[in-house]
Write an enzyme that holds these catalytic residues in place. Structure first.
Site, PDB file in Angstrom:
ATOM      1  N   GLU A 236       0.927  -1.055  -0.223  1.00 39.47           N
ATOM      2  CA  GLU A 236       0.060  -0.027   0.091  1.00 39.47           C
ATOM      3  C   GLU A 236       1.019   1.403  -0.020  1.00 39.47           C
ATOM      4  OE1 GLU A 236      -3.072  -0.283  -0.531  1.00 39.47           O
ATOM      5  OE2 GLU A 236      -3.036  -2.628  -0.004  1.00 39.47           O
ATOM      6  N   CYS A 270      -1.675   9.397   2.012  1.00 31.05           N
ATOM      7  CA  CYS A 270      -1.491   8.677   0.713  1.00 31.05           C
ATOM      8  C   CYS A 270      -2.565   9.026  -0.192  1.00 31.05           C
ATOM      9  CB  CYS A 270      -1.100   7.383   0.922  1.00 31.05           C
ATOM     10  SG  CYS A 270      -2.459   6.374   1.693  1.00 31.05           S
TER      11      CYS A 270
END
Length: 520
Positions: A236, A270
């Site tokens: 991720e 993110c």
């Protein structure tokens, strides 16, 4: 922060105060961690899903009862506002456990599957089995949420967990305290503190899977090391997330969405909005209103504790190296002709970088393609739908996106055309708020998905099972091969793909003729 055998220090990023020191483990200690993880695994595996969730229910109760203490730990180590620590760190863990309490048993139970007519008399199913001791490595920007989410999921799926938090925000002792009274087998969750060297040493012990959240550069290094032993890896990674705003949008709402989506956690997310593309007819007004809204945000302008500040909109940046990167990107953009509408320079003597809006970005600027990971956002106009899609997809990342329009069909088309793992329509970062939705990226944003059913499957061996009767009959395709058998199998293929009633009847007829080859 360099790792050494003497350990490393953890400081409050707002005040600079030393919080504590951490000593990384040596090789014998890491060996012992994995020995305990391997002993614990069959005990966790053999618990029913409901028994695992009962233990996680105790974790949920502990978190809820101690949420203010958790918020304080997160604020002290990250410098983020209290409301963000509460809503984006603590609440997601509670919500995910609650989701799995309601749904995990159904998600993980054996799933019967259709069996084709040519395999008549047999039964097919999928079953989900735990993998073993898994290694989870979490980042510094959401040290509680992005630790608890994969740990909860791995445990619910029946695995034991070895967990390495970021050395920048390790929350030392917190997770051990949370899981101490959960009733899990000894060694089911173990925390190992350290930096890159420790992470590499953990990977060398060949965990059943690696789950990593962090930068794409670190993800590539982990993938490279894991490849030697073919260890499954879920990554991720980062993003350069676009927000596409069409002229028919509700402008005040879109501006507020852009403001929060770009600035939450000081942009150290993110999935934060980094690139805003606005249809040219409203671009000037959008920039004006967004810049004014940024100026109104409440930010800390001094190195003072934020423990009692419930009205703080923007905290400080957590890591000095990340702040340096943001400063370099902004300076590079300005030198190459970009315009800073507001913000642009850190408040002297602090790690506070004010909300920053930049226009006039061009491809040769670092900020155009690199992840910024700070409270900086760019706005670029576009003429029409095709250009908006092209601009949104002009990135090596593909983590999250948002599309804003009053035309549902237009918004749907554009959302489908953007290459990304997550997309919100007329909202921002919204997919992350639903524990039922999988999360993950495409391109350099990583591989794999977690949360929702996909999260449980990602920590499972997905096993296909076909069950036949214990009889003396042979399968028609078994030896010996003959010309007659070849002709009948060819006819069976034709019949089975014809479909309809005619195909069904022909399949049965050919099958009857093949049955003579099934005799012992």
């Amino acid at each position: 922060m360099a790792e050494s055998h003497d350990g490393f220090s953890v400081h409050n990023p707002r005040t600079g105060a030393l919080l504590y020191r951490v000593t990384p483990p040596g090789a014998p200690e890491i060996d012992a961690v994995f020995e305990r993880a391997h002993r614990a695994f069959p005990q966790v595996r053999d618990l029913s899903v409901r028994e695992r969730l009962a233990r996680l229910g105790r974790v949920k109760d502990w978190i809820q009862a101690n949420k203010e203490a958790i918020v304080q730990r997160v604020v002290d180590e990250t410098g983020k506002p209290r409301i963000e620590a509460l809503m984006t760190e603590v609440f997601p863990a509670l919500d995910l456990i609650q989701y799995y309490e309601k749904n995990a048993a159904r998600i993980l139970r054996d799933q019967p599957q259709p069996t084709p007519l040519v395999l008549m008399g047999k039964k097919s199913r999928i079953q989900y089995e735990p993998l073993g001791p898994v290694l989870i490595i979490s980042p510094w920007n959401y040290p509680f949420n992005l630790s608890m989410t994969p740990i909860i999921t791995a445990l619910a799926a029946g695995n034991s967990v070895v967990f390495k938090p970021s050395e920048h925000t390790p929350l030392q002792g917190l997770l051990e305290e949370i899981f101490a009274d959960a009733g899990l087998p000894e060694g089911a969750v173990q925390v190992v503190y350290g930096g890159k060297e420790t992470g590499s040493a953990l990977i060398a012990r060949k965990p059943a899977k690696i789950f990593f959240t962090g930068s794409d550069a670190a993800g590539r290094a982990i993938l490279k090391q894991a490849a030697d032993d073919l260890i499954p890896v879920e990554l991720e990674l980062g993003g350069k997330d676009p927000m596409v705003v069409f002229e028919d949008v509700c402008l005040p709402r879109a501006v507020q969405g852009a403001l929060w989506g770009a600035m939450t956690n000081s942009g150290q997310t993110c999935t934060s909005v980094e690139r805003i593309f606005v249809q040219d007819r409203i671009a000037e007004q959008f920039v004006s209103e967004l810049g004014a809204a940024m100026e109104r945000l409440t930010i800390s302008r001094e190195n003072a504790p934020a423990a009692d500040r419930l009205d703080l909109d923007l905290g400080c940046m957590t890591a000095e190296f990340q702040l340096d990167k943001v400063e370099r990107q902004v300076e590079d953009a300005v030198q190459k002709g970009a315009t800073v509408v507001c913000g642009g320079q850190r408040i002297p003597g602090t790690r506070v970088f004010p909300p920053t809006l930049i226009t006039g970005v061009t491809p040769e600027m670092a900020i155009h393609g690199e992840e910024t990971f700070g409270p900086v956002v760019t706005v670029t106009p576009f003429a029409g739908e095709a250009e908006a899609i092209a601009l949104a997809n002009d990135s090596r990342f593909g983590l999250s996106a948002s599309v804003w329009s009053g035309d549902p069909e237009l918004a749907e088309r554009v959302a489908r055309a953007i290459v990304t793992g997550n997309v919100s329509i007329n909202n921002v970062l919204a997919t992350q708020g639903n524990s039922a939705l999988p999360f993950g990226g495409t391109k350099h944003s990583g591989m794999g998905r977690y949360k929702g059913p996909h999260g449980l499957y990602s920590f499972s061996n997905v096993k296909s099972v076909l069950v036949d009767k214990n009889s003396g009959r042979k399968e028609p395709i078994w030896y010996p091969y003959t010309a007659e058998k070849y002709k009948l199998i060819s006819d069976l293929i034709d019949a089975s793909v014809t479909g309809g009633l005619r195909g069904l009847l022909n399949t049965v007829l050919v099958g009857l003729r093949l049955s003579k080859f099934m005799k012992p």
